[in-house]
Structure formats: structure tokens, C-alpha cells
Design a protein around this motif. Structure first.
Motif, PDB file in Angstrom:
ATOM      1  N   VAL A  57       0.834  -1.200   0.000  1.00 52.17           N
ATOM      2  CA  VAL A  57       0.000   0.000   0.000  1.00 52.17           C
ATOM      3  C   VAL A  57       0.872   1.253   0.000  1.00 52.17           C
ATOM      4  O   VAL A  57       0.566   2.243  -0.676  1.00 52.17           O
ATOM      5  N   SER A  58       1.984   1.212   0.734  1.00 48.53           N
ATOM      6  CA  SER A  58       2.852   2.387   0.767  1.00 48.53           C
ATOM      7  C   SER A  58       3.472   2.650  -0.609  1.00 48.53           C
ATOM      8  O   SER A  58       3.613   3.806  -1.026  1.00 48.53           O
ATOM      9  N   HIS A  59       3.814   1.581  -1.303  1.00 46.79           N
ATOM     10  CA  HIS A  59       4.341   1.720  -2.672  1.00 46.79           C
ATOM     11  C   HIS A  59       3.284   2.339  -3.580  1.00 46.79           C
ATOM     12  O   HIS A  59       3.561   3.266  -4.350  1.00 46.79           O
ATOM     13  N   LEU A  60       2.068   1.844  -3.486  1.00 46.15           N
ATOM     14  CA  LEU A  60       0.953   2.404  -4.249  1.00 46.15           C
ATOM     15  C   LEU A  60       0.756   3.875  -3.908  1.00 46.15           C
ATOM     16  O   LEU A  60       0.631   4.727  -4.808  1.00 46.15           O
ATOM     17  N   SER A  61       0.737   4.198  -2.633  1.00 46.76           N
ATOM     18  CA  SER A  61       0.478   5.575  -2.201  1.00 46.76           C
ATOM     19  C   SER A  61       1.556   6.522  -2.705  1.00 46.76           C
ATOM     20  O   SER A  61       1.257   7.629  -3.177  1.00 46.76           O
ATOM     21  N   ARG A  62       2.816   6.095  -2.612  1.00 44.74           N
ATOM     22  CA  ARG A  62       3.911   6.949  -3.099  1.00 44.74           C
ATOM     23  C   ARG A  62       3.791   7.210  -4.590  1.00 44.74           C
ATOM     24  O   ARG A  62       3.998   8.339  -5.056  1.00 44.74           O
ATOM     25  N   HIS A  63       3.443   6.160  -5.327  1.00 47.21           N
ATOM     26  CA  HIS A  63       3.359   6.297  -6.780  1.00 47.21           C
ATOM     27  C   HIS A  63       2.186   7.198  -7.177  1.00 47.21           C
ATOM     28  O   HIS A  63       2.314   8.041  -8.074  1.00 47.21           O
TER      29      HIS A  63
END
Length: 250
Positions: free
Chosen positions: A227-233
Motif C-alpha cells: 500500500v505504501s508503494h501504491l500511495s507513493r506512486h
């Protein structure tokens, strides 16, 4: 009167539809039909002798073979297609080959015709839509670079969650990575890597804005590691975090 009737052409009528898959080296032998055969290639690379011509088919290619024309499929990588058998005039104004657009419009119609088994009326409506779109496709074909870019973009849409490499996409299209980069520079004024990287956040944003799926499920669906990867992107792409795009759902 007879000549006028021939110019108008008879309305196409669906005789059959289905899906065909084959592994590498599993060729479909030379054959002919008394009707038109319309084939949409979903994946793979195939060489197709059709009458006096030979076509190379890749994802998004549509081949339209008139009645009583000998043709075959020579599998180079393994492939899958959707096929329709259609009763229409032998001189019906369809191209012999055309290519799908980046919205996969032709594939959508082919798939809908194949799936529809309950309503003859709905199949007739779908075939009429396909007829119109194929007539429009009879305009001058896109350039080789435009065809290549469209085929690459279709593979991006199909495989973005798998993190494909541009080199592998190029191999599947039968071109070098540098050739693919040159085609994108000419047609899109960007690189294939940039085009591929734009696909994942677009799909993720569509899920965020139009569904109530949790962010973890969206990350899994769209190929993000967390989720953090998604949010950053999403934040780097839009300037705001995912929650901002979901607020409208209430």
C-alpha cells in the motif's frame, strides 16, 4: 437493378464464433470456408498465408478472409485468437487486415460476440457494430511505426501488473529495443518505458475512484508491492495521496 443490389451488399449474418489456442509449432493447416472468417489475435506471433498474400499477426491484428480462400496459421510462439464465421457478400467492403486501437475496441466486440450465446438479436446488434468498425478500418492503414506502437501499448495494458521489461516486449513484437524506442519517439514523442510506467497508476486510480476495494486489494491487482508503494506512486503522479481521489465516493 442487379448491379444496384450488389453494390448495397447483403447484411452480414453470424454463422459461428469461438476461441482457438495453440502452442509453439502447433500450426493450423491450410483450409477454406464457404463464408468469411474474421480472426482477432489476442496474443502470440503467427505467420498467416492467405490466398496469394502472407501476413505476420501479433496481438491486436485482425485478419479477414473472404469465402473460398485458402489460408493457414503458422505458430511461431504459441497464440490465441477469437474467430467469427460470417455470411456476407464475397465483395463485402472489409479490409483484409486491420489493427485494433489503443482502447481495444475491436477486441471488446469480438469478445462480446463470442460470449453471447443466449440472444440471437444481441449477437446481430454486435455484429452490426463490428461491421461498421471494420468498414471504417478499410481506410489507409497506419504506418509500420504506428502499428508497432499500438501493438506494444496493448501488451502494456495486458501485462502491466507483471512488471514486464521493455526488452521482453520488443522480443514478442519481433523488433529490437532500440527499434521500439525509435517508434515511440516518432509516434508518441515519448519512450516505451515512460508509456509503460503510465499504465499502472492509471489503472490504480480507476480502482480508487470507482470502487470501494481496500488499497491493499488495489495494490495487489495493479502490481504494487505494498500500500505504501501504491500511495507513493499515486502521490508522485497526481500530487495528492490516494485518499484524496476516493473522497468523492463518500
Amino acid at each position: 437493378m442487379q448491379k444496384a443490389t450488389e453494390v448495397m451488399h447483403k447484411s452480414p449474418r453470424l454463422l459461428g464464433a469461438g476461441v482457438h489456442t495453440a502452442g509453439p509449432g502447433k500450426d493450423y493447416p491450410l483450409h477454406a470456408h464457404t463464408s468469411w472468417e474474421l480472426v482477432y489475435y489476442v496474443h502470440g506471433r503467427i505467420t498467416c498465408p492467405v490466398g496469394d498474400e502472407t501476413y505476420d499477426a501479433t496481438p491486436g491484428t485482425v485478419l479477414l478472409t473472404p469465402p473460398n480462400t485458402w489460408h493457414a496459421e503458422q505458430s511461431r510462439t504459441g497464440y490465441a485468437n477469437r474467430f467469427l464465421l460470417v455470411d456476407a457478400s464475397s465483395n463485402h467492403p472489409w479490409p483484409r487486415r486491420c489493427y485494433d486501437d489503443t482502447d481495444h475496441t475491436l477486441r471488446r466486440v469480438f469478445d462480446a460476440v463470442v460470449r453471447e450465446t443466449d440472444s440471437d438479436e444481441l449477437r446481430a446488434i454486435l455484429l452490426a457494430e463490428l461491421d461498421l468498425r471494420l468498414r471504417r478500418a478499410a481506410t489507409p492503414p497506419p504506418s509500420p511505426a504506428e502499428q508497432l506502437v499500438a501493438q506494444a501499448e496493448q501488451l502494456f495494458e495486458e501485462r502491466f501488473a507483471e512488471h514486464p521489461r521493455i526488452a521482453d516486449i520488443a522480443v514478442d513484437l519481433g523488433i529490437s529495443p532500440s527499434g521500439l524506442r525509435a517508434a515511440f519517439a516518432r509516434v508518441r514523442r515519448t519512450s516505451p518505458q515512460a508509456a509503460l510506467q503510465a499504465v499502472r497508476p492509471r489503472h490504480a486510480l480507476a480502482h480508487i475512484r470507482n470502487s470501494t476495494l481496500p488499497l491493499q486489494a488495489i495494490a495487489d491487482l495493479t502490481g504494487y508491492h505494498s500500500v505504501s508503494h501504491l500511495s507513493r506512486h499515486i502521490k508522485s503522479t497526481t500530487g495528492t495521496p490516494p485518499g484524496t481521489h476516493r473522497a468523492a465516493l463518500g
